[in-house]
Design a protein around this motif. Structure first.
Motif, PDB file in Angstrom:
ATOM      1  N   UNK A 149      14.470  -5.136 -30.718  1.00 16.81           N
ATOM      2  CA  UNK A 149      14.037  -6.082 -29.691  1.00 16.81           C
ATOM      3  C   UNK A 149      14.946  -6.056 -28.467  1.00 16.81           C
ATOM      4  N   UNK A 150      16.217  -5.707 -28.682  1.00 13.80           N
ATOM      5  CA  UNK A 150      17.212  -5.847 -27.620  1.00 13.80           C
ATOM      6  C   UNK A 150      17.028  -4.796 -26.531  1.00 13.80           C
ATOM      7  N   UNK A 151      17.189  -5.224 -25.302  1.00 13.23           N
ATOM      8  CA  UNK A 151      17.071  -4.300 -24.169  1.00 13.23           C
ATOM      9  C   UNK A 151      18.432  -3.971 -23.560  1.00 13.23           C
ATOM     10  N   UNK A 152      19.482  -4.655 -24.014  1.00 10.29           N
ATOM     11  CA  UNK A 152      20.818  -4.399 -23.451  1.00 10.29           C
ATOM     12  C   UNK A 152      21.793  -4.090 -24.581  1.00 10.29           C
ATOM     13  N   UNK A 153      22.775  -3.235 -24.322  1.00 11.20           N
ATOM     14  CA  UNK A 153      23.726  -2.840 -25.372  1.00 11.20           C
ATOM     15  C   UNK A 153      24.748  -3.937 -25.665  1.00 11.20           C
ATOM     16  N   UNK A 187      21.172   3.505 -35.616  1.00 15.38           N
ATOM     17  CA  UNK A 187      20.564   2.598 -34.646  1.00 15.38           C
ATOM     18  C   UNK A 187      21.617   1.667 -34.047  1.00 15.38           C
ATOM     19  N   UNK A 188      22.522   1.162 -34.880  1.00 19.51           N
ATOM     20  CA  UNK A 188      23.573   0.265 -34.388  1.00 19.51           C
ATOM     21  C   UNK A 188      24.483   0.979 -33.394  1.00 19.51           C
ATOM     22  N   UNK A 189      24.900   2.193 -33.735  1.00 23.79           N
ATOM     23  CA  UNK A 189      25.815   2.922 -32.850  1.00 23.79           C
ATOM     24  C   UNK A 189      25.141   3.242 -31.516  1.00 23.79           C
ATOM     25  N   UNK A 190      23.828   3.513 -31.560  1.00 23.65           N
ATOM     26  CA  UNK A 190      23.115   3.844 -30.322  1.00 23.65           C
ATOM     27  C   UNK A 190      22.974   2.644 -29.396  1.00 23.65           C
ATOM     28  N   UNK A 191      23.193   1.426 -29.929  1.00 25.57           N
ATOM     29  CA  UNK A 191      23.078   0.220 -29.109  1.00 25.57           C
ATOM     30  C   UNK A 191      24.439  -0.322 -28.667  1.00 25.57           C
ATOM     31  N   UNK A 192      25.485   0.480 -28.807  1.00 19.36           N
ATOM     32  CA  UNK A 192      26.797   0.063 -28.314  1.00 19.36           C
ATOM     33  C   UNK A 192      26.904   0.294 -26.811  1.00 19.36           C
ATOM     34  N   UNK A 193      27.569  -0.634 -26.152  1.00 14.37           N
ATOM     35  CA  UNK A 193      27.855  -0.468 -24.730  1.00 14.37           C
ATOM     36  C   UNK A 193      28.947   0.585 -24.545  1.00 14.37           C
ATOM     37  N   UNK A 194      29.187   0.980 -23.313  1.00 15.27           N
ATOM     38  CA  UNK A 194      30.259   1.937 -23.034  1.00 15.27           C
ATOM     39  C   UNK A 194      31.583   1.364 -23.519  1.00 15.27           C
ATOM     40  N   UNK A 195      32.255   2.096 -24.404  1.00 20.34           N
ATOM     41  CA  UNK A 195      33.501   1.608 -24.977  1.00 20.34           C
ATOM     42  C   UNK A 195      33.301   0.603 -26.094  1.00 20.34           C
ATOM     43  N   UNK A 196      32.046   0.432 -26.546  1.00 18.19           N
ATOM     44  CA  UNK A 196      31.751  -0.558 -27.574  1.00 18.19           C
ATOM     45  C   UNK A 196      32.269  -0.162 -28.956  1.00 18.19           C
ATOM     46  N   UNK A 197      32.271  -1.157 -29.843  1.00 21.31           N
ATOM     47  CA  UNK A 197      32.830  -0.979 -31.181  1.00 21.31           C
ATOM     48  C   UNK A 197      31.809  -1.375 -32.240  1.00 21.31           C
ATOM     49  N   UNK A 198      31.779  -0.600 -33.316  1.00 20.11           N
ATOM     50  CA  UNK A 198      30.969  -0.906 -34.497  1.00 20.11           C
ATOM     51  C   UNK A 198      31.930  -1.143 -35.645  1.00 20.11           C
TER      52      UNK A 198
END
Length: 800
Positions: free
Chosen positions: A375-379, A411-422
């Motif tokens: 559903x989310x459109x932003x990381x 899918x989770x990793x693909x929705x990380x922002x630049x420099x984001x963390x999982x």
């Protein structure tokens, strides 16, 4: 011919089938409450076992007794009505300690006795339906359709009823319903006398049977209630578990709290699902009261980077959310899979202090993390996946875990922002298993993304938990320094950093051999594949086709594995796998006994050896094929619907409803030849292959839908297959009924036992090779059924 007309007969079949499915689903919840929800498959096995035995019982009754079918149906329904309350009452007297089973193998006998007792109602229900299928061949299709449709409706109404009453009360309600349906068959003196005499017996059983299930002594709720001044503040039933909020002033818990943390932990309200603690709601005055959470390994991502927005996948409680708020996160979305719990947390609950879910920083998202990400459109700068590894006894080995698969992490990793963390954490176990499988999963995701895993991963541990963080960008020198400072202050051990030296590891919580460090070094390096192949535990990557994250045993090498573990080997045996193998062995023995029994000369089963083998082959193949397809889709849709009870109710009701439509259509076909029957079976095989090709696409495109919409999608997936499958069995009975009607109970028994074995083998096959192989196996069995169909005993034509 029975005195009860075909439509009253079908009404009785409809109601009885609804009661049977309602009882089966309620039994799933009953077993989950008493033991664990990982045993849901056992309820299906118990029901099918009763059906299998019922066919052989009918063969014996017809051989040695001269009782009308109507009388037998009447007493079968009375037996069903009485045995439903009686079986749960008797089951409460059987002591079963699943945790001790490894050290006390004799406990297997107790499990077997428990299964047999709980299977008695299904024996009576199977007898009733089997007797109905002995009616005139022209009526069989309509009777079978009524059975399918009743089962489908029973599966649908079970879900809302589970919000209103306990599973035990649903079982008792089913008993009363079956007893009243028996009135339709009360026509003569013996039937009237039997029904009247049974009234006080049923009343006594309803009076003395506890309305709440017995809870195993190993459940947390039993220990909590034994503590001084403990009390249950809230209790609610739901299909996803019984939710309880409890206070126990003497009980304090914090997940993997650093040993050098000396401040008090806030008073907490415990959240229990089916008697097991899942998390806590803390009584706080401000978010600073969550300072203790900063001394857990789960605080690692907040030490690496300043986070403004986070997505947290957590089933309950406020620890992770409180940690995020204390760390300065301004926007938090927390995903809760248990819808009833989400409704509770979003509304009024009986606790004092500041309730963080009522603040503007936090939004609740009922459902799954995959739905939220679709559903989310932003990381997101931070995504926190649920803590795993809380099942040291291995009871969850046979349970699909949809939240920790390659597709979910990808899918989770693909929705990380630049420099984001999982970030993901697990309970610590020796030798390491969950943590290394998680690391292997993240290494695979990073490599698929074209990244070098060693530069993007951080892994730390303490005495109780391991936390792994995968970064969207390579970890910078400042971030590595922050991680070292974070661990040094709290006494945590470094397991992996891109520039980690051996002498920096195993400093605080000393291990004789640091399997965590050596395992991590191997998995991020060139020796990864060789390490995975040679490691003590199975570290293969779980995916949607084989989502058994908690299954680590290497079945072909079980003896070698136990030898390597030494004298502590029994501690690491997966109880879920042991129970599955034991149930399979029990079903095999009973199947051989009850299928072979009718063909001994004294019973005199009709037909020659070739006819008997053909009938056995056809109806057994249908049982294997039908149940393998149903179980394969059930397991696959458990990932999609995110809970075994929702998946079971959806899949069972869909197969029954649309199978009933198919059975109804079969009554309109008045002339059937073997080749036409084969064409229908071949259609099932073709639709199954098509389903294998498209199901992943359909489910991935609709994962963002709400639960109701996903259930509707699941119905559309199953509908064409179930409609075609529903035509085959009644046509086969119709053909058999015109030539050898006395073989019908035996065919019913063979089909039932084949279904039992298929339900168990489906689990074994899925754990070993995946759901797709389960479906291919079903297609193979339908192919065998097509061959046997050509030689079924029948008259040349069947006139309507």
């Amino acid at each position: 011919m029975t005195d009860v007309g075909p439509w009253l007969q079908r009404l009785a079949i409809f109601c009885t089938s609804a009661v049977i499915i309602l009882a089966e689903l309620a039994l799933m919840r009953e077993l989950a409450l008493r033991f664990w929800d990982h045993l849901a498959w056992l309820a299906i096995t118990i029901g099918l076992l009763g059906f299998g035995i019922s066919g052989t019982v009918l063969v014996l009754v017809h051989t040695f007794l001269r009782v009308s079918r109507q009388t037998l149906q009447c007493f079968s329904l009375i037996g069903l009505g009485l045995s439903l309350p009686a079986c749960v009452l008797l089951a409460d007297t059987i002591d079963v300690n699943l945790i001790q089973m490894v050290w006390q193998p004799a406990m297997m006998w107790s499990v077997g006795v428990l299964e047999m007792i709980l299977g008695i109602p299904f024996l009576f229900g199977g007898m009733f339906i089997g007797l109905a299928l002995e009616d005139h061949p022209d009526r069989v299709g309509g009777h079978y359709a009524a059975s399918f449709l009743g089962s489908g409706i029973g599966g649908i109404i079970a879900m809302p009823l589970m919000y209103l009453v306990s599973p035990r009360l649903l079982i008792l309600l089913g008993g009363c319903t079956a007893f009243m349906v028996a009135l339709l068959f009360v026509r003569r003196g013996i039937q009237t006398a039997g029904w009247i005499i049974s009234i006080p017996i049923l009343g006594l059983l309803l009076f003395i049977t506890p309305h709440s299930p017995r809870i195993s002594d190993e459940k947390d709720i039993v220990q909590i209630k034994a503590m001084a001044n403990s009390k249950t503040m809230f209790s609610r039933y739901s299909p996803q578990g019984k939710i309880e909020l409890a206070e126990a002033p003497a009980f304090h818990t914090a997940p993997g709290l650093a040993l050098n943390y000396t401040q008090p932990i806030p008073q907490q309200t415990l959240i229990l699902i089916d008697g097991q603690i899942t998390d806590s709601i803390y009584t706080i005055t401000s978010v600073d009261d969550f300072a203790f959470m900063d001394y857990t390994t789960m605080a690692l991502p907040y030490a690496i980077s300043h986070i403004e927005r986070a997505l947290i996948d957590h089933d309950a409680g406020a620890g992770q959310v409180g940690l995020a708020m204390r760390s300065g996160v301004k926007e938090i979305t927390t995903v809760i899979a248990n819808g009833a719990l989400a409704d509770l947390l979003a509304g009024e609950i009986p606790i004092t202090g500041t309730f963080i879910y009522a603040t503007g920083h936090v939004s609740l998202a009922p459902g799954t993390i995959r739905r939220e990400l679709r559903k989310s459109s932003s990381p997101y700068p931070l995504i926190v996946l649920p803590t795993v590894g809380t099942d040291p006894a291995g009871l969850a080995a046979t349970q699909p875990e949809s939240r920790i698969t390659l597709e979910t992490l990808r899918l989770s990793f693909s929705h990380l922002a630049r420099g984001g963390l999982l970030s993901i954490s697990t309970a610590i176990h020796l030798p390491p298993r969950e943590s290394l499988r998680l690391l292997n999963l993240l290494v695979e995701v990073l490599r698929e993304s074209g990244l070098e895993p060693a530069a993007h991963l951080a892994m730390i541990r303490n005495w109780a938990t391991v936390t792994i963080v995968a970064a969207e960008s390579p970890l910078a020198a400042g971030q590595l320094a922050a991680i070292r400072a974070f661990c040094l202050k709290r006494g945590f051990d470094l397991v992996w950093l891109p520039d980690l030296k051996k002498d920096e590891t195993n400093m605080f919580h000393l291990l004789e051999s640091d399997g965590y460090y050596y395992g991590a070094k191997s998995l991020v390096g060139e020796d990864r594949n060789r390490f995975v192949d040679d490691y003590l535990y199975d570290l293969s990557i779980p995916d949607d086709n084989k989502p058994f994250f908690n299954h680590f045993s290497r079945w072909p090498k079980a003896d070698e594995q136990l030898r390597q573990l030494g004298r502590y080997g029994q501690t690491y045996i997966e109880l879920g796998s042991i129970l599955l193998v034991a149930a399979l062995g029990q079903a095999l023995v009973l199947a051989l006994l009850f299928i072979v029994l009718p063909i001994i000369p004294v019973i005199g089963l009709p037909g020659g050896p070739l006819q008997q083998v053909t009938v056995l082959g056809f109806f057994s193949s249908l049982g294997f094929g039908f149940m393998l397809l149903e179980m394969g889709l059930l397991q696959r849709l458990t990932v999609y619907l995110a809970h075994p009870v929702w998946a079971s109710a959806t899949v069972i009701s869909a197969f029954m409803l649309f199978g009933g439509v198919g059975s109804s259509l079969s009554t309109m076909m008045h002339k059937w030849y073997a080749k036409m029957h084969v064409w229908i079976i071949c259609t099932v095989m073709s639709v199954s292959v098509t389903l294998l090709l498209v199901i992943d696409t359909i489910t991935s495109l609709s994962e963002g839908y709400g639960l109701t919409a996903r259930i509707v999608v699941a119905y559309f997936i199953i509908a064409p297959l179930a409609m075609t499958m529903g035509m085959i069995f009644p046509i086969g009975l119709k053909r058999l009924g015109t030539a050898q009607p006395r073989l019908i109970p035996w065919a019913w028994s063979a089909n039932g036992f084949a279904s039992v074995l298929a339900a168990l083998f489906a689990q074994v096959i899925a754990m070993r090779w995946g759901f797709n192989v389960v479906v291919w196996s079903a297609i193979g069995w339908y192919g065998l059924a097509a061959l046997c169909s050509l030689n079924l005993p029948e008259c040349r034509t069947i006139e309507g």
